[in-house]
Design an enzyme around this catalytic site. Structure first.
Site, short mmCIF file in Angstrom:
data_model
loop_
_atom_site.label_atom_id
_atom_site.label_comp_id
_atom_site.label_asym_id
_atom_site.label_seq_id
_atom_site.Cartn_x
_atom_site.Cartn_y
_atom_site.Cartn_z
N GLU A 44 -21.32 9.65 30.70
CA GLU A 44 -21.74 10.56 31.76
C GLU A 44 -23.11 11.17 31.44
OE1 GLU A 44 -19.71 14.49 33.94
OE2 GLU A 44 -19.00 13.82 31.97
N LYS A 111 -19.65 12.55 41.34
CA LYS A 111 -18.44 13.14 40.75
C LYS A 111 -17.76 14.08 41.74
CE LYS A 111 -17.12 15.35 36.34
NZ LYS A 111 -17.66 15.85 35.06
N CYS A 163 -15.26 11.44 34.19
CA CYS A 163 -14.75 12.48 33.28
C CYS A 163 -13.66 13.33 33.91
CB CYS A 163 -15.90 13.33 32.75
SG CYS A 163 -15.49 14.26 31.24
N SER A 190 -16.81 14.20 27.05
CA SER A 190 -15.59 14.92 26.69
C SER A 190 -15.71 15.47 25.27
CB SER A 190 -14.38 13.97 26.78
OG SER A 190 -13.18 14.64 26.47
N LYS A 196 -7.10 16.68 21.09
CA LYS A 196 -7.52 16.26 22.43
C LYS A 196 -7.44 14.75 22.62
CE LYS A 196 -11.21 17.22 25.77
NZ LYS A 196 -12.58 17.78 25.92
N GLU A 490 -13.23 36.97 11.22
CA GLU A 490 -14.14 38.10 11.01
C GLU A 490 -14.85 38.48 12.31
OE1 GLU A 490 -15.25 37.12 6.33
OE2 GLU A 490 -16.69 36.69 7.92
#
EC number: 6.3.5.1
Length: 658
Positions: A44, A111, A163, A190, A196, A490
């Protein structure tokens, strides 16, 4: 139809680095052609880079991308190649995949579903394309099919899920299946996150099964734009079975993963599936027909490239090491810097950063070879004289221990041992005199002595801050990247000194919690990454209780004494940030997780967490850029937005403690 060879290219791109991006794309095309590939899917927005951000609105970006597209098209003789780029159409920008066929621009698919959650911000720049709508794009007096289109190459039908299109419930693949599409390309950007890969495999396999098609998934690799890490991992599936998988976390700029697929077999699969319904009334809507026959090829066995560590019981530890190592290397080389500097205290955080910086060199050389590694750092001319792994690591990584009167021999020895074990250059600065001088200046100005009884935080902070100028000085002298050593735990409570341990140009562990860092260092001590091995010297770090060493030794300062057990702190953070629970709900949640602690003690810790969280958003806003590692990030620029000024949960905490 005879078998054809399809491929997915994995590219290490950089936003707006037109020459390098084009070179990678052309390399992938040529590598694919040499192995007989007929159709190739590239990632992409690979022409411009995915992470251009607000530059996507700049007209010159679209003009340059178009120029590059035409150059790349000339390289596609005898092939069909998908590339990604932004396209301006009717005063809107669209995230597009362009199919190049035998040297010409065939058309553009826009897209449909934009990634707008987590670290993604696509709706800021792009518009979603509506399903079932086709337009023509006019550029330089020529027209091209644009929108919701698919392609017919002498009977071979190719469609796209770009995607995010594949991550939604009503993914476009169902419509493509009804039109008899044989191959679905998924050009992706991605980002990496723990766990994942399994999700990606599921939608690739299910897409190939449910849609009766060959599914080709391509991705970026490396640190493309600074924060997100891409792990590559090309996937090709056919008929619900994985037929090819490529490497992840590669230091190569280009890898091509291919597979021979039997299109006739996937068509038969559709024919045998009773639920498959052809779109008889609209099967040609949006079809772009071209006179080009994809070359047939001989059958080849499946190629599943799985490194041994992919099946490791300690997969998260391996992924953390490899993701960080690749990201650090890319950040350094794309910044054209000559190495790393770490203020190594002998504690967990700085030891972890040192190990990761060392791994970035060791893993890079292991994959690329010494000459290949040095070639990628060709701008650093002084490196050319180094001809072995050890000397290259020493040239690229410098660690500095900065002692005061509150520093112990334990941490000094641990710092030296870790630096030597990693192979870094080790220096020692004594900064106690600087602390005394600043204390004297301020004490004289305000007319009273400074004591631990009345000025505890200020006296701690000045010790951390006087360590910053020296390491910045050293990083400037060596044209190196100063790495901050503060972690996510932290950051959640502000247990860090601004312009002290937070100073640096990059904060590589700000996306990982302290409890996991401690586990990972034990793993590094005992096992280490596959092919690299353990680092036993870390036992000197792992044997200690984490401490800032900013108070006098007799006070026996520890991080958990100042705050709470890190496991509790991290549980509070996850319940609040990930699960969106309020103080009372957090208390109930962690009470179940930690039954060994009394309720009154837990109330103290929960109250402390929320008060410190609320007071310290300004610190999180000032952290150096960090890497995204999981979907629990605290980075206010990409994931977790919170007001700098707020009511501080005053009502909720009051009710909690009544």
């Amino acid at each position: 139809m005879k078998p054809i060879k399809v491929a997915a290219g994995i590219l290490n791109q950089t936003p707006l680095d037109w020459d390098s991006n084009r070179a990678n794309i052309i390399t992938a095309i040529r590598q694919a052609r040499e192995t007989g590939v007929g159709v190739l899917c590239l990632p992409e927005l690979c022409i411009s880079g995915y992470g251009c951000e607000d530059a996507f609105h700049a007209p010159f970006v679209h003009q340059t991308a178009w120029t590059e597209l035409n150059i790349i098209a000339g390289e596609t003789t005898g092939m069909a190649v998908a590339v990604g780029l932004p396209v301006m159409h009717q005063n809107s920008v669209f995230n597009c995949a362009c199919l190049l066929v035998d040297g010409v621009i065939a058309g553009f698919v826009a897209k449909k579903f934009l990634a707008g959650d987590g670290i993604h911000y696509e709706p800021r720049w792009f518009k979603p394309w509506p399903s079932g709508v086709q337009h023509e794009l006019r550029v330089d007096g020529r027209s091209y099919p644009f929108g919701d289109v698919f392609f017919d190459l002498d009977g071979l039908r190719i469609g796209f899920e770009i995607c995010e299109d594949a991550w939604v419930a009503n993914r476009p693949g169902a419509s493509l299946a009804s039109k008899g599409v044989d191959v679905i390309f998924n050009p992706s950007a991605s980002h990496f996150a723990f766990g994942k890969l399994d999700v990606r495999k599921r939608f690739v396999l299910e897409g190939s099964r449910a849609f009766g098609a060959t599914y080709v998934y391509s991705n970026h690799v490396g640190n493309e734009a600074g924060r997100a890490i891409y792990d590559g991992g090309a996937l090709i599936a056919s008929g619900g079975k994985l037929v090819a998988a490529g490497p992840r976390f590669s230091f190569q700029g280009v890898t091509v993963t291919s597979a021979v697929v039997d299109i006739q077999q996937t068509r038969l699969s559709q024919a045998r599936t009773t639920s498959h319904q052809p779109g008889l009334t609209s099967s040609d809507a949006g079809c772009v027909r071209l006179k080009f026959a994809v070359p047939a090829t001989a059958f080849e066995p499946a190629k599943i490239v799985m490194a041994p560590w992919e099946n490791s019981a300690e997969l998260k530890a391996e992924e953390f090491a490899r993701a960080e190592a690749l990201a650090l290397f890319d950040y350094m080389r794309k910044s054209r810097l000559h190495g790393f500097v770490v203020s190594l205290s002998g504690g967990v955080d700085s030891a972890a950063v040192t190990c990761l910086a060392g791994l970035s060199v060791r893993m890079g050389i292991a994959e690329l070879g010494l000459n290949g590694f040095l070639k990628k750092l060709g701008y650093a001319h002084a490196l050319r004289e180094h001809r072995d792994v050890g000397s290259v690591i020493r040239a690229l990584l410098t660690c500095v221990y900065q002692g005061t009167e509150n520093s112990s021999a334990t941490t000094r020895d641990a710092a030296r041992a870790v630096a030597q074990a990693v192979g870094a250059e080790f220096l020692e600065f004594e900064v106690g005199e600087l602390v005394e001088r600043y204390t004297s200046i301020v004490s004289g100005a305000i007319g009273r002595p400074l004591t631990w009884a009345t000025d505890d935080i200020a006296l701690q902070n000045i010790q951390a801050r006087v360590r910053a100028p020296g390491v910045w000085f050293l990083a400037n002298l060596r044209n190196a990247l100063l790495l901050s050593t503060s972690n996510r735990s932290e950051a959640a409570v502000g247990y860090a000194t601004m312009d002290g341990d937070t100073c640096g140009g990059l904060s590589p562990i700000a996306g990982i919690d302290k409890a996991y860092l401690r586990q990972w260092l034990v793993w590094m001590e005992q096992h280490g990454p596959d092919g690299i091995g353990a680092l036993p010297a870390l036992r000197l770090v792992n044997a200690q209780a984490p401490t800032a060493e900013l108070r006098p030794a007799e006070q026996k300062q520890t991080d958990e004494g100042d705050l709470m057990p890190y496991t509790v702190l991290d549980a509070c953070e996850r319940a609040f940030i990930r699960d969106k629970k309020g103080p009372a709900e957090v208390l109930a949640s962690i009470g179940v997780q930690f039954p060994q602690y009394k309720v009154d003690q837990m109330k103290v810790w929960v109250t402390r967490f929320f008060r410190l969280w609320s007071r310290n958003q300004w610190k999180r806003e000032r952290y150096a850029p960090s890497f995204h590692l999981d979907d629990e990030s605290l980075d206010p620029k990409t994931w977790c937005r919170y007001p700098i000024l707020s009511g501080g949960f005053a009502r909720e905490l009051s009710e909690l403690n009544t």
